[in-house]
Motif scaffolding. Structure first.
Motif, short mmCIF file in Angstrom:
data_model
loop_
_atom_site.label_atom_id
_atom_site.label_comp_id
_atom_site.label_asym_id
_atom_site.label_seq_id
_atom_site.Cartn_x
_atom_site.Cartn_y
_atom_site.Cartn_z
N TRP A 73 0.84 -1.19 0.00
CA TRP A 73 0.00 0.00 0.00
C TRP A 73 0.88 1.24 0.00
O TRP A 73 1.90 1.29 0.68
CB TRP A 73 -0.94 -0.03 1.21
N LEU A 74 0.50 2.23 -0.79
CA LEU A 74 1.24 3.48 -0.88
C LEU A 74 0.81 4.36 0.28
O LEU A 74 -0.07 5.21 0.16
CB LEU A 74 0.98 4.14 -2.24
N SER A 75 1.41 4.10 1.41
CA SER A 75 1.04 4.78 2.65
C SER A 75 2.19 4.65 3.65
O SER A 75 3.20 4.02 3.35
CB SER A 75 -0.23 4.16 3.24
N GLY A 76 1.99 5.18 4.82
CA GLY A 76 2.97 5.06 5.88
C GLY A 76 3.09 3.66 6.44
O GLY A 76 4.05 3.34 7.13
N THR A 77 2.10 2.81 6.16
CA THR A 77 2.13 1.41 6.60
C THR A 77 1.92 0.51 5.37
O THR A 77 0.83 -0.03 5.16
CB THR A 77 1.04 1.14 7.65
N PRO A 78 2.95 0.34 4.54
CA PRO A 78 2.81 -0.37 3.27
C PRO A 78 2.51 -1.86 3.41
O PRO A 78 2.04 -2.48 2.47
CB PRO A 78 4.17 -0.17 2.60
N GLU A 79 2.73 -2.41 4.59
CA GLU A 79 2.53 -3.85 4.77
C GLU A 79 1.08 -4.25 5.05
O GLU A 79 0.76 -5.43 5.07
CB GLU A 79 3.43 -4.36 5.92
N LYS A 80 0.19 -3.26 5.26
CA LYS A 80 -1.21 -3.60 5.54
C LYS A 80 -2.14 -2.63 4.80
O LYS A 80 -1.75 -1.49 4.51
CB LYS A 80 -1.49 -3.57 7.03
N PRO A 81 -3.36 -3.08 4.48
CA PRO A 81 -4.31 -2.18 3.80
C PRO A 81 -4.47 -0.89 4.59
O PRO A 81 -4.75 -0.91 5.78
CB PRO A 81 -5.61 -2.99 3.78
N SER A 82 -4.22 0.23 3.91
CA SER A 82 -4.26 1.51 4.60
C SER A 82 -4.41 2.66 3.61
O SER A 82 -4.06 2.55 2.45
CB SER A 82 -2.99 1.70 5.42
N VAL A 83 -4.95 3.76 4.10
CA VAL A 83 -5.08 4.99 3.34
C VAL A 83 -3.95 5.90 3.78
O VAL A 83 -3.75 6.13 4.97
CB VAL A 83 -6.45 5.66 3.59
N GLY A 84 -3.20 6.41 2.82
CA GLY A 84 -2.04 7.21 3.20
C GLY A 84 -2.09 8.62 2.66
O GLY A 84 -2.79 8.93 1.70
N TRP A 85 -1.32 9.47 3.31
CA TRP A 85 -1.10 10.85 2.92
C TRP A 85 -2.42 11.57 2.67
O TRP A 85 -3.27 11.58 3.55
CB TRP A 85 -0.12 10.92 1.76
N ASP A 86 -2.65 12.11 1.51
CA ASP A 86 -3.88 12.87 1.26
C ASP A 86 -4.91 12.06 0.48
O ASP A 86 -5.81 12.61 -0.14
CB ASP A 86 -3.55 14.17 0.51
N ALA A 87 -4.81 10.76 0.48
CA ALA A 87 -5.69 9.90 -0.32
C ALA A 87 -7.10 9.85 0.25
O ALA A 87 -7.31 9.95 1.45
CB ALA A 87 -5.13 8.49 -0.39
N ALA A 88 -8.06 9.66 -0.64
CA ALA A 88 -9.45 9.46 -0.24
C ALA A 88 -9.75 7.98 -0.09
O ALA A 88 -10.74 7.60 0.52
CB ALA A 88 -10.39 10.07 -1.27
N MET A 89 -8.89 7.14 -0.66
CA MET A 89 -9.06 5.68 -0.57
C MET A 89 -7.68 5.05 -0.66
O MET A 89 -6.68 5.73 -0.86
CB MET A 89 -9.97 5.15 -1.66
N ILE A 128 -7.46 9.50 -9.69
CA ILE A 128 -7.21 10.38 -10.83
C ILE A 128 -6.51 11.65 -10.38
O ILE A 128 -5.58 12.13 -11.00
CB ILE A 128 -8.53 10.71 -11.56
N ILE A 129 -6.92 12.20 -9.24
CA ILE A 129 -6.26 13.38 -8.68
C ILE A 129 -5.18 12.86 -7.75
O ILE A 129 -5.46 12.32 -6.69
CB ILE A 129 -7.27 14.27 -7.92
N LEU A 130 -3.92 13.03 -8.12
CA LEU A 130 -2.83 12.41 -7.39
C LEU A 130 -2.42 13.15 -6.12
O LEU A 130 -1.79 12.57 -5.25
CB LEU A 130 -1.62 12.25 -8.31
N GLY A 131 -2.71 14.42 -6.02
CA GLY A 131 -2.34 15.15 -4.81
C GLY A 131 -0.85 15.10 -4.57
O GLY A 131 -0.06 15.39 -5.46
N SER A 132 -0.42 14.71 -3.38
CA SER A 132 0.99 14.71 -3.03
C SER A 132 1.71 13.42 -3.39
O SER A 132 2.89 13.28 -3.12
CB SER A 132 1.15 14.96 -1.52
N LEU A 133 1.03 12.47 -3.99
CA LEU A 133 1.66 11.18 -4.28
C LEU A 133 2.93 11.29 -5.12
O LEU A 133 3.92 10.65 -4.81
CB LEU A 133 0.68 10.22 -4.94
N PRO A 134 2.98 12.11 -6.19
CA PRO A 134 4.22 12.16 -6.97
C PRO A 134 5.46 12.49 -6.16
O PRO A 134 6.52 11.91 -6.36
CB PRO A 134 3.94 13.24 -8.02
N GLU A 135 5.36 13.40 -5.18
CA GLU A 135 6.51 13.72 -4.35
C GLU A 135 6.93 12.53 -3.52
O GLU A 135 8.08 12.39 -3.14
CB GLU A 135 6.20 14.90 -3.41
N ARG A 136 6.01 11.65 -3.21
CA ARG A 136 6.32 10.51 -2.36
C ARG A 136 6.91 9.34 -3.16
O ARG A 136 7.64 8.55 -2.60
CB ARG A 136 5.05 10.03 -1.65
#
Length: 89
Positions: free
Chosen positions: A34-50, A77-85
């Protein structure tokens, strides 16, 4: 051949599929993180809505005996801060 791992039971229609030619490539390993602070478990990270996921596959080329990693990412579709990460990856 299809490498397919869903997100969660709640959102199982969301996937990051990858296709490969199983006559040429052998699947050695695959997993999802998962593209989040906890990649090993299902999670919503950073500014994501899902949840955002990445499914990878390690393939062995039967013709050259070389190895190849393939990545498939599911994002909004709206990536928000993901590209920087993900740029440093």
């Amino acid at each position: 051949m299809l490498v397919l791992v869903g997100m969660t039971e709640k959102q199982k229609e969301n996937t990051a599929p990858s296709f490969f030619n199983d006559k040429r490539f052998q699947l050695i390993d695959n997993s999802t993180f998962w593209l989040s602070g906890t990649p090993e478990k299902p999670s919503v990270g950073w500014d994501a809505a899902m949840e955002r996921i990445c499914t990878y596959a390690l393939l062995k080329d039967q013709q050259t005996n070389g190895y190849l990693y393939g990545y498939s990412i599911h994002t909004l579709i709206i990536l928000g801060s993901l590209p920087e990460r993900i740029v440093p990856i």
